[in-house]
Write a protein that holds these residues in place. Structure first.
Motif, PDB file in Angstrom:
ATOM      1  N   ASN A 291      -9.743   1.593   5.201  1.00 42.53           N
ATOM      2  CA  ASN A 291      -9.000   0.739   4.470  1.00 42.53           C
ATOM      3  C   ASN A 291      -8.481   1.448   2.914  1.00 42.53           C
ATOM      4  OD1 ASN A 291      -8.864  -0.961   6.529  1.00 42.53           O
ATOM      5  ND2 ASN A 291     -10.606  -2.046   5.778  1.00 42.53           N
TER       6      ASN A 291
ATOM      7  N   ASN B 175       1.013  -0.962   0.079  1.00 40.67           N
ATOM      8  CA  ASN B 175       0.057   0.069  -0.064  1.00 40.67           C
ATOM      9  C   ASN B 175       0.848   1.265   0.002  1.00 40.67           C
ATOM     10  OD1 ASN B 175      -2.028   1.930   0.040  1.00 40.67           O
ATOM     11  ND2 ASN B 175      -2.909   0.981   2.190  1.00 40.67           N
TER      12      ASN B 175
ATOM     13  N   TYR C 111      -2.296   0.788  -4.656  1.00 44.47           N
ATOM     14  CA  TYR C 111      -1.353  -0.112  -5.072  1.00 44.47           C
ATOM     15  C   TYR C 111      -0.711   0.266  -6.454  1.00 44.47           C
ATOM     16  CZ  TYR C 111      -3.591  -3.063  -1.620  1.00 44.47           C
ATOM     17  OH  TYR C 111      -3.848  -3.825  -0.512  1.00 44.47           O
TER      18      TYR C 111
ATOM     19  N   VAL D 219      -6.524   2.376  -0.076  1.00 48.30           N
ATOM     20  CA  VAL D 219      -5.234   1.684  -0.673  1.00 48.30           C
ATOM     21  C   VAL D 219      -4.826   2.343  -1.764  1.00 48.30           C
ATOM     22  CG1 VAL D 219      -5.780  -0.576   0.249  1.00 48.30           C
ATOM     23  CG2 VAL D 219      -6.618   0.090  -1.631  1.00 48.30           C
TER      24      VAL D 219
ATOM     25  N   GLY E  99      -2.795   4.125   5.524  1.00 45.58           N
ATOM     26  CA  GLY E  99      -4.323   3.931   5.057  1.00 45.58           C
ATOM     27  C   GLY E  99      -5.331   3.274   5.665  1.00 45.58           C
ATOM     28  N   ASP E 100      -4.846   2.808   6.992  1.00 44.90           N
ATOM     29  CA  ASP E 100      -5.798   1.936   7.796  1.00 44.90           C
ATOM     30  C   ASP E 100      -6.071   2.948   9.016  1.00 44.90           C
ATOM     31  OD1 ASP E 100      -3.572   1.882   9.212  1.00 44.90           O
ATOM     32  OD2 ASP E 100      -3.638  -0.183   9.481  1.00 44.90           O
TER      33      ASP E 100
END
Lengths: 498, 238
Positions: free
Chosen positions: B177, B34, B181, B179, B39-40
């Motif tokens: 959450n 990530n 990527y 993300v 991001g969490d």
């Protein structure tokens, strides 16, 4: 340089409100206005009234109203450097951004450019009326109507685009009529330069509609030059070309300069970006033409003020309702329709440049807007309404000087009927109207003062309507009954206020 | 079972599993890192999650940003509440190299009117790289967008937002959450947006403006000179 005389209604009375030619004048075209204390006094009173109505409680409500979220937000995006694209050019948003940069992000600050321009419009209207009609009374009345109309008022108190292009366009009308009377070539050339500057500012304030104002001004300017009885056609043509080149190039420079922040902020890269902007404008307008919005109204409903939408509403403690409403002053609005009819008849019988200007301008705006596929709100009618208020000003001034004809007086008396019936109800409204008609008959036949009576009655009714509807324009809290009493049109179709 | 009795919920659950699997399968092993920091939303202090900042179209009292730290088994969340119309965002800036990317987040909305111009979504910047929005009152819903970066060291801003650019909304939106990527390929049929596609239309050489202003300046000069005339002694016409 530009020698065209604007025929002025012959003054029937020798009051101080009538502007007389200068004693030093050699020709009609040199007919310079003697600015005297009355002018200064009138301008001062109008300025104080405009500043009071435009700036009082300007920061209320302390939140964006209607499209302020769009345009004030765009001004803030300029300051943040956050890229955006809007179909409308950026000049008003840049002025709002400058105000916020200088004085901070407060609601009164982001509305202050509109309030300044809205106040200036009242004064410009006085000067324009004076220039067009050569009557202080007509000028004062026209300016007072702009001062007391709700739609002009609320757009002078909100961070939106309308008051910017209307004020700059009205200033271009003023410069046109000054230019038409100017004989000094150096002065005329400077005025063409100023005309280019304000026309550029108008064009940079809103998409499309200021272009109609510019075409109107250009059309009359060229007509005035072509109509000159000159022997040297080459010289005349050179003047026409020179005027067009100077005016259009200056206005183009001003217009393009307002896009420079887009380059400075790195959003746009070159001349091609301007072309792409117009591609985007056409695409976005195509998308919007399909949009349905309950506030959109058809063009034929605007002169009747049938669909006047709600801009903002809040319920305060105790159940009172605070409202900001887009509607105009119904007495003035509907009376100006009567003035429009009177002006049309007068133009057919006795055309003058000022009348032709107002009527061609009105028809031009209405045709362009009616033929457009784009949906519009009522506020788009501000530009033609402005011309209607000029017509109403000169017609009422003629009523005061008892130079208006009987049928013209009757039309204006009858134009009060809708406001009487809708505001006072069928019975009381009919009674009030009957009393007005009876008093008019008596004043007209017994004392030969019918015109003055109609003029005063109209002014009193307009002022009463202004005071009555002021809470709807300033967002002052009203009891629910008071709120309902002011919503005169409650139909399910187009005829609906709020 | 409850899920079996609710076909709509069933579809949502399966869709969520399939989308998640597709995304995970499209990311090569060892590369599923990530790129977003925090991001969490597990770290932060006070009302501020680490590495995230807030922004709004207009700075209004009616807009509130809240960080909800992890609690029990629930991950951390960020919330946006627009009591009045606004376009509000949680933002994190990243510098990316050329390649294909996926940005996603789980969104939960409450009282976002269905007729709003835009609901809650994730976007990259403000120029059209955005996921499908979520409106109404919903359960947690995955939203994401595939995009391609073509310039090295491209600075992007990942925005978790309630309402889109110049499209405003009221209501509440919760995000968790988040993300970002870098991926080798997108799932078959997925729409891949070019980060620079819109910006490319606005690029150009700024010197190209100079000839325009020079020409207009010359026109002003020409017009000015053409109007250098003596006073006209003639009588005006009526």
């Amino acid at each position: 340089m530009l020698l065209v005389v604007i025929e002025v209604p012959v003054p029937r009375s020798n009051t101080s409100m009538t502007i007389k030619p200068s004693h030093h004048s050699n020709t009609d075209a040199d007919f310079t206005f003697s600015w005297n204390r009355t002018d200064s006094l009138l301008l001062g009173i109008l300025a104080v009234a405009a500043l009071l109505t435009r700036f009082w409680r300007l920061g209320y409500p302390n939140e964006p109203v209607f499209d302020e979220i769009q345009f004030v937000g765009q001004a803030l995006a300029y300051l943040r450097g956050e890229q955006f694209l809007d179909v409308h050019p950026g000049f008003p948003k840049l002025l709002i951004a400058a105000a916020i940069k200088l004085m901070g992000e407060h609601s009164w600050v982001w509305r202050s450019p509109s309030a300044v321009l809205g106040s200036a419009l009242v004064l410009v209207t006085f000067l324009l009326g004076r220039e067009m009609f050569r009557s202080r009374l007509a000028a004062t009345l026209s300016a007072t109507f702009v001062l007391c109309d709700g739609m002009f008022l609320i757009h002078s108190r909100l961070g939106m685009l309308e008051i910017f292009h209307i004020t700059f366009t009205a200033t271009s009308y003023l410069l046109l009529f000054q230019l038409l009377r100017t004989r000094d070539p150096a002065l005329a050339r400077r005025k063409i330069l100023y005309l280019g500057l304000v026309s550029g500012m108008a064009l940079a304030s809103k998409l499309m509609i200021p272009a109609i104002g510019l075409l109107l001004v250009l059309g009359f300017l060229i007509y005035a030059m072509v109509a000159q009885n000159v022997s040297d056609r080459g010289l005349r043509n050179r003047r026409i070309v020179g005027t067009l080149v100077l005016l259009l190039s200056v206005s183009s420079i001003v217009y393009l300069v307002t896009f420079l922040p887009n380059y400075w902020l790195g959003w746009w890269g070159g001349a091609w970006s301007l072309v792409h902007y117009y591609h985007e404008v056409i695409w976005q307008l195509g998308e919007m033409s399909l949009a349905s919005n309950p506030f959109v109204s058809p063009w034929w409903s605007w002169p009747l003020m049938l669909r006047a939408p709600l801009y903002w509403q809040s319920t305060v403690d105790g159940g009172q309702i605070a409202t900001i409403w887009e509607g105009g002053n119904p007495v003035l609005w509907w009376a100006s329709l009567g003035a429009l009819m009177i002006t049309i008849v007068r133009e057919v019988e006795r055309p003058t440049l000022a009348r032709s200007f107002m009527l061609i301008g009105y028809v031009g705006y209405m045709l362009a807007l009616a033929l457009s596929k784009h949906p519009f709100f009522l506020y788009i009618y501000l530009a033609p309404l402005y011309l209607q208020y000029l017509m109403l000003g000169v017609v009422l001034a003629d009523l005061w000087s008892e130079s208006a004809r009987r049928w013209e007086q009757i039309i204006l008396v009858l134009s009060l009927a809708p406001a009487c019936w809708l505001g006072l109800g069928a019975n009381l409204g009919t009674l009030s109207l009957s009393v007005i008609v009876a008093m008019y008959i008596v004043m007209s036949w017994r004392f030969k003062l019918g015109g003055k009576f109609v003029c005063l009655t109209m002014l009193a009714a307009a002022l009463a309507a202004f005071v009555y509807f002021l809470p709807f324009w300033l967002g002052l809290p009203l009891e629910p009954a008071g709120y309902s009493a002011r919503v005169w049109l409650t139909g399910s179709g187009v005829a609906k206020w709020m | 079972m409850d899920v079996a009795r609710s076909p709509l919920l069933n579809i949502k659950v399966y869709s969520f599993i399939i989308i998640t699997l597709i995304i995970l399968l499209s990311v090569p092993a060892g590369a599923a890192q990530n790129l977003l920091t925090n991001g969490d939303f597990s770290e932060g202090s006070g009302n501020q999650p680490a590495a995230w900042k807030t922004e709004a179209w207009m700075d209004l009292d009616s807009t509130a940003f809240t960080w909800i730290p992890p609690f029990g088994n629930d991950p951390g969340e960020v919330e946006i509440s627009n009591a009045k119309l606004n376009d509000s965002r949680w933002i994190q800036s990243r510098t990316l190299n050329p390649g294909l990317y996926y940005a996603g987040v789980q969104i939960f909305t409450s009282a976002v009117p269905l007729q709003s111009w835009a609901g809650a979504l994730i976007s990259i910047g403000d120029q059209g790289i955005s996921s499908i929005d979520v409106k109404g009152s919903t359960n947690w819903t995955e939203r994401g967008v595939f995009f391609r970066v073509s310039r090295p060291n491209t600075n992007v801003e990942v925005k978790l937002r309630l309402a889109g650019f110049k499209n405003f909304a009221v209501g509440q939106a919760f995000f968790r959450n988040a993300v970002l990527y870098k991926i080798d390929s997108a799932p078959k049929g997925a729409m891949i947006l070019e980060l620079d596609a819109d910006q490319r239309l606005w690029t150009g050489r700024s010197w190209t403006l100079i000839p325009i202003f020079v020409l207009l300046g010359a026109a002003v000069f020409l017009g000015w000179r053409m109007l250098e005339l003596p006073p006209d002694p003639r009588k005006p016409v009526r």
